[in-house]
Every structure is written in C-alpha cells, then in structure tokens.
Design a protein around this motif. Structure first.
Motif, mmCIF file in Angstrom:
data_model
loop_
_atom_site.group_PDB
_atom_site.id
_atom_site.type_symbol
_atom_site.label_atom_id
_atom_site.label_comp_id
_atom_site.label_asym_id
_atom_site.label_seq_id
_atom_site.Cartn_x
_atom_site.Cartn_y
_atom_site.Cartn_z
ATOM 1 N N ALA A 193 9.470 -37.729 -17.018
ATOM 2 C CA ALA A 193 10.642 -38.751 -18.289
ATOM 3 C C ALA A 193 9.941 -38.376 -19.371
ATOM 4 N N GLN A 228 13.162 -44.134 -11.880
ATOM 5 C CA GLN A 228 13.391 -44.590 -13.367
ATOM 6 C C GLN A 228 13.943 -46.036 -12.312
ATOM 7 N N ARG A 229 14.858 -46.763 -11.859
ATOM 8 C CA ARG A 229 15.060 -47.955 -11.375
ATOM 9 C C ARG A 229 13.693 -49.084 -11.121
ATOM 10 N N TYR A 234 5.816 -38.767 -13.085
ATOM 11 C CA TYR A 234 6.876 -39.440 -13.499
ATOM 12 C C TYR A 234 6.704 -38.726 -15.368
ATOM 13 N N LYS A 260 13.667 -38.608 -10.524
ATOM 14 C CA LYS A 260 13.565 -38.977 -11.862
ATOM 15 C C LYS A 260 14.416 -40.354 -11.623
ATOM 16 N N LYS A 261 15.858 -40.227 -11.798
ATOM 17 C CA LYS A 261 16.534 -41.850 -11.297
ATOM 18 C C LYS A 261 15.576 -42.714 -10.269
ATOM 19 N N VAL A 266 11.315 -48.210 -12.877
ATOM 20 C CA VAL A 266 10.512 -48.119 -13.675
ATOM 21 C C VAL A 266 10.761 -49.336 -14.603
ATOM 22 N N ASP A 267 12.432 -49.290 -15.137
ATOM 23 C CA ASP A 267 13.019 -50.215 -15.837
ATOM 24 C C ASP A 267 13.015 -51.918 -15.907
ATOM 25 N N LEU A 295 4.256 -44.334 -19.883
ATOM 26 C CA LEU A 295 4.271 -45.335 -19.346
ATOM 27 C C LEU A 295 3.177 -47.068 -20.361
#
Lengths: 426, 239
Positions: free
Chosen positions: A271, A237-238, A267, A233-234, A240-241, A275
């Motif tokens: 999360a 998430q890079r 995802y 997820k991390k 995604v953010d 999204l």
C-alpha cells in the motif's frame, strides 16, 4: 496452447516483479540441492519439481531467456526457456502447490527464499488467466463483500445473535455484547469466516475487560494465495479502512497465519503507507492478557498429553515461538514437544491456499506424513495450533491416519481453561 | 614467446582479468541498482542487534552450518574446497611476491619444501573435491536439478586444476621461470623464460592459463557470483 501474447504478458510480469532480492536469488543459487531435505512435499513424494531449487529454476529459465546475455548467447547451456505450455504447467504445480512455509530458506546456504519465486510464478499465471480458479473466485467474493458492505452488514449482525446469546450465557453477563463498529475502541478484532473464532475471543476480551470491536470482515486473504497483489491488497484494505474509520490503536488478526503475515510484513509495502495502528497476532494478545493477569487459567487443567504445532506463518515467519508454548504449558499437565520444532518445524502441508484447492488433496495427504510421524512420536492426545489452515489440515491427517487426537485452536484451549461464571456449553 | 602463447598467456590474460573485474563490478552495480522491495523478510529467530547479525552473516556465509546439518560429506568437500581455494590464492600470489615472514623463518630450502607440500596438497584436495561435486551431479535428484552449465563449469575447473597439478607435481617446480612470467605480465611485456619456451610443459602452461582465462571471463555471468552475492542473500534473511 499458450499464445505469443500470453508469453509476452507473463514475461512482462516477471520484469515488473524483478527486484534486488530476486536478482540475488536468481544469480546465486548453485543448484547444490541442500534444500531437498527441507521441503515436506519433495521428501514425501520424491517429485523433483517440488524440490525448492527446482521451483526457482522455472522462473530462472524464463528470466535467463529474456534478460541475460548468457541466455541469449548460449540458451541450451543455461537452459533458458520461453514460458511454453510445459513450463507453465510445471510452474502451476510448483507455485500453487508450495505452502510458502519457507522451511527451505533455513536450509539454503545462501538463505534463498523460494516464496519469492512461487509468488511471482503465481502472478505470471494469474496475468495470463492460468491462475488457480477457486482461489480467484474466493478472492473476488471477498472483494465483492467489501464493496457492498452496507448490503451485508445487517445479515452479519443478525447472524451473530445466537453467538451473542451464548456469549452472554458463558460469561454470565446479560448486558455483555459483541461490539461492532465501535468508534474509538482500542482494538479491532478481525475474525475468520463463521463464529468459531468470534465466540471464544468475545469471552476472552470480556474477561480481560478489553475495549474492542469486531470487524465486519474476515481475516483470510485468498488474493494473497491466488498470487494477485492487487486483489490481496483490496481484501486487506477492507479492514484497514474499517480500523482507520474507528480510530483503533491496534488491529488484532485471528488465528490465521497467512492473514497475520500479510498484515504485519506485506501490507505496508503493497500500500506504500505506514499504518496508523499496530498489527497484533491474537496469540500474542492472549499471551499478554495471561502475563498481565487480566485472564486467569487453571494450571494443569488439561490432563491429557498435549503437543504444540508451530504454524509456519506464526512461528518461522511470524516470530511467535515461546508465547503460544507458554500458554499451552500454563494449562497442560503433560506437555510434549514435537521434534524438530520452532524454526525447523515441519509444515503441516495445508498452507499457501492448499486447503481450498481440491486438486491438491492427495498431495496434502501424502506430504503431511512428516507431520503424522512427528505427532505419533509425541504420543499426545491433544494438539494445539493457532492457525485455521493448520487445524483443518491436521484434522484431515488425523482422520486419514487414525491418529486419535483432538485438535484445538489456542483460543478454545484458553476458554476451556478459564473459570467462567456462566453456563458451560452442553 | 610464440604467437599462440602470446595470445593465450599474454593478451588473453589482460582481457580475462578486465572482463572479470568489470563484469563483477557491473554485476554488483546491477544488483544495487535494482529496486529493493520494501517487503520485510520476517524470518525468525532474528538476530537481536547489528553485532549478532554480522556474526550470523559471517557464520552462515563462511562456515555453511546448513550444509553441515544436511549433508556432512558435502560440507566436508565444500569447506575443504573453499579453504584450498584460499591456499591456492596465496600460492599463486607467491609467484608475484614472496611471503617474507615465512621465508625468513624457514629459509629458502624450507620455504620450497613447505610450498611443495602445501601446494601439492591443495592441488590434490581441489581435484578430489571437484571430482566429488561432478560425480554428485550424476546422482538423483541433483542430476534432474542440474543444467549443462553446471557440468561444463565443473569440467572446466577440473581441467584447470588438473593442469595446475601437473605443473606443480610431475617434476621439479621451476619457481624462477614462473615468477619471470608473472612479472612480465605485470610489466605488460608477456614473455616466457627460455626454460619454459623449450620445455615440454609450455603447452601445459598455455592450457592452464587458457582455462583460467575462460573461468575468469565466465565468472561474472555464472552462478560463481555466489562468492559475492551469497553474503547479500544471507544478510537479507535477517531483515
């Protein structure tokens, strides 16, 4: 030797990961063995551990031991077992060797998805420090990059200078740039490590007059391969953010099967959020550009016989069967289909993180024999596939088996078939 | 009814039916109460609409096309066994209620002849199918894949079928006596008719009912729950 604490921890993970889907799968398997012909690893090696039902049985043994009446009353009859050293060693091989191709799901009369078992197996092993080390290290490196992006940003941009020069030359536009951090761009494109998936897409985006921005991060997700949802997820998430910060409308994942699967199917569940943008596979984007006439390919420009390999995560698990074929057929003078294909396509043998795990090199080579047979039967000289893992695996098979074929990504095929105003590569 | 028959073919029947029903319902509740993962399965091609999805679910769960594609012999015996199982259900139901339309059409004699032939064929088919399943388990890789439960379950079913076949096939079938017994069970006053009590087959009937009881009791805890959960598995696939 496994300690009592480690066993308890592994069982705790199993308990936490048990949900409705897994309960069904644990209960309904009749061990009929119909899945035996589905797995390329079992078919090639004859090792029963690779039989999909056997992989699942390892988890079932532990589940029965701790969570069922029959496991407590008649453990030897139902083979209820604690996660001892032998079981954990088998679990490592059964789980980490699985390419997550899910071909077995098509064969199972109850549609049991073996990847639920292998992903839980990986998670249990990770929890007790017995996960595949290399996958964990690669996952941590990706997370570290995400946490220190300010440190990497300039290096990345500097590293793209040569690629950008080549891009300008190819499209014949000195003002052309590879946009990074472009606020309000329509799409954020997440490439793979290196520039081989940046240059061709930059050309395609430029020719299609697309409003895009290149992500600072790579699509590959070793946390997913490792079996650690938190790490996976991390990593995802890079970008995604990044996409949220730029306000893009779609996130385009490069030719990387598992990265697309992670983003499109996993995802949001991990999360627990919806999204605010669409997830797209790059092969679908290219197909749309061609369909809409935004880029033009030269029909029949590829004269050699060409075949297409369905990456498991793009076809069977991603839903793109016809789009990539349409692209290949648009440029191929002699298209040859592999048999079987589409949902019954054989896995190349390189998915699930295996390409990065040298301990499975021999298995990759042996279990790729079905693919070798398929390719040989087509007589093709070019093989196109829109997945990095598949490409690397088939390149290895090509070399070891003297197939004498050229393996191309879909985006390279598209660029080769476009009339570009600029200079051709040397 | 002697004390052994009263326990096995009387009290135990109620216990077995209760365990089967409560256990099966509990199993379904257990499945439904477990949190459903929100992860999308993403298996393609996917049925385009609910009608096609239902059609596919029915096809996959009732006709086993995957088995047909992979192992034709297995499919032949699997489909045969399941069809015979349906016939078996109606055959035993006849001990409680007559299938009136058929009875009216064929008459008493015709109905008996049909029941005798069909019942016999079903019994023999089941015996052959389960023998095949058992023998198949001794062959690699099914042998390595099997656990003791798989063999014991098949042996139990085979014994049950064999005892049933004996009652059906070895001599004239005493339909009236079996109907009396089933009726006594329904009225919670289990009893054997005089004919059964003094028959050499009393022990066979006891053993047949005992094995049926054992199967019913074990059902909710065994892989036989695929009869219920198999539909859910196939439905998950198209999500």
């Amino acid at each position: 030797m496994v300690t009592r604490e480690e066993q308890d921890l592994a069982v705790k993970i199993l308990d936490e990961k048990t949900n409705r889907q897994l309960l069904y799968y644990l209960d309904i398997c009749t061990r009929c063995g119909i899945c035996k012909d589905a797995c390329h690893q079992y078919v090639a090696t004859g090792d029963v551990l690779y039989l999909p039902a056997s992989r699942a049985q390892l988890i079932r043994k532990v589940f029965r031991k701790y969570f069922t009446i029959q496991g407590k009353l008649i453990p030897s009859v139902v083979e209820a077992t604690a996660p001892n050293d032998k079981l954990l060693e088998d679990l490592y091989r059964a789980s980490y060797a699985c390419t997550s191709c899910r071909r077995c799901m098509y064969y199972c009369p109850f549609s049991i998805d073996t990847t639920w078992f292998t992903s839980i197996g990986r998670a249990m092993l990770v929890a007790i420090g017995r996960g595949a080390t290399i996958l964990g290290e690669l996952a941590d490196a990706a997370i570290m990059k995400g946490e220190n992006i300010d440190m990497f940003r300039d290096i990345l941009i500097e590293g793209l200078k040569d690629t950008e020069d080549e891009f300008k030359a190819r499209v014949g536009d000195p003002a052309a740039t590879i946009p990074i951090g472009k606020k309000g761009a329509h799409s954020l494109y997440v490439a793979l490590a290196g520039t081989h998936t940046i240059l061709p897409m930059a050309i395609i985006f430029h020719q299609a007059k697309a409003d895009w921005s290149l992500s600072l991060f790579e699509a590959a997700n070793y946390g997913y391969f490792y079996g650690d949802t938190a790490r996976a997820k991390k990593i995802a998430q890079r970008f995604v953010d990044e996409a949220k910060a730029l306000g893009v409308q779609e996130l385009i994942i490069s030719e990387c099967g598992h990265a697309y699967r992670v983003m499109e199917f996993l995802y949001e569940a991990w999360a627990k959020e919806k999204l605010p943008f669409k997830i797209r596979a790059v092969v679908d984007v290219m197909h749309d550009y061609i369909k809409e006439g935004r880029i033009k390919l030269k029909p029949g420009s590829l004269l050699e016989p060409v075949t297409y390999h369905d990456p498991c995560q793009v076809g069977r698990n991603g839903g793109f069967y016809e789009e990539p074929r349409n692209i290949v057929k648009a440029v191929a003078a002699d298209y040859r289909e592999m048999t079987p294909n589409r949902e019954k396509q054989w896995c190349c043998g390189g998915g699930g993180g295996l390409v990065a795990e040298s301990e499975f090199d021999t298995l990759r080579q042996v279990s790729g024999q079905k693919k070798v047979e398929q390719i040989r039967k087509t007589g093709a000289k070019v093989l196109v596939t829109p997945c990095e893992n598949c490409r690397l695996q088939i390149e290895m098979l090509n070399e070891k088996n003297n197939l004498g074929i050229r393996i191309s990504s879909m985006m390279d095929l598209v660029v080769e078939s476009m009339d570009l105003p600029g200079a051709k590569p040397a | 009814m002697d004390w052994f028959s009263f326990i096995v073919a009387g009290i135990m029947v109620y216990v077995a039916v209760a365990v089967f029903l409560i256990g099966s319902i509990y199993r379904v509740i257990q499945w439904r109460r477990a949190p459903k993962s929100t992860v999308k399965q993403g298996m393609f091609p996917r049925a385009e609409n609910p009608f096609k999805r239902t059609l596919k679910l029915g096809k996959d769960s009732l006709l086993f096309p995957q088995v047909l594609d992979t192992d034709r012999w297995m499919w032949f015996f699997v489909i045969g066994m399941h069809l015979a199982g349906i016939g078996l259900f109606f055959g035993h139901l006849r001990l409680l209620f007559e299938i009136t339309p058929l009875y009216n059409a064929l008459g008493a004699g015709g109905m008996e002849t049909l029941a005798s032939w069909v019942g016999g064929a079903i019994g023999i088919s089941l015996f052959i199918a389960f023998t095949y399943f058992l023998l198949r388990r001794f062959k690699s890789p099914y042998r390595e894949l099997s656990v003791p439960e798989d063999y014991l379950l098949l042996l139990l079913i085979l014994l049950l079928v064999l005892l049933g076949d004996h009652l059906r096939l070895t001599h004239p079938f005493d339909l009236a006596s079996y109907r009396d017994y089933m009726s006594s069970l329904l009225h919670f006053k289990p009893a054997f008719s005089t004919a059964i009590t003094f028959s050499a087959d009393k022990w066979v009937l006891d053993a047949h009912v005992l094995t049926a009881n054992m199967l019913l009791i074990y059902f909710p805890f065994s892989k036989l729950v695929h009869a219920m959960g198999g539909f859910a598995g196939n439905l998950l696939r198209s999500e």
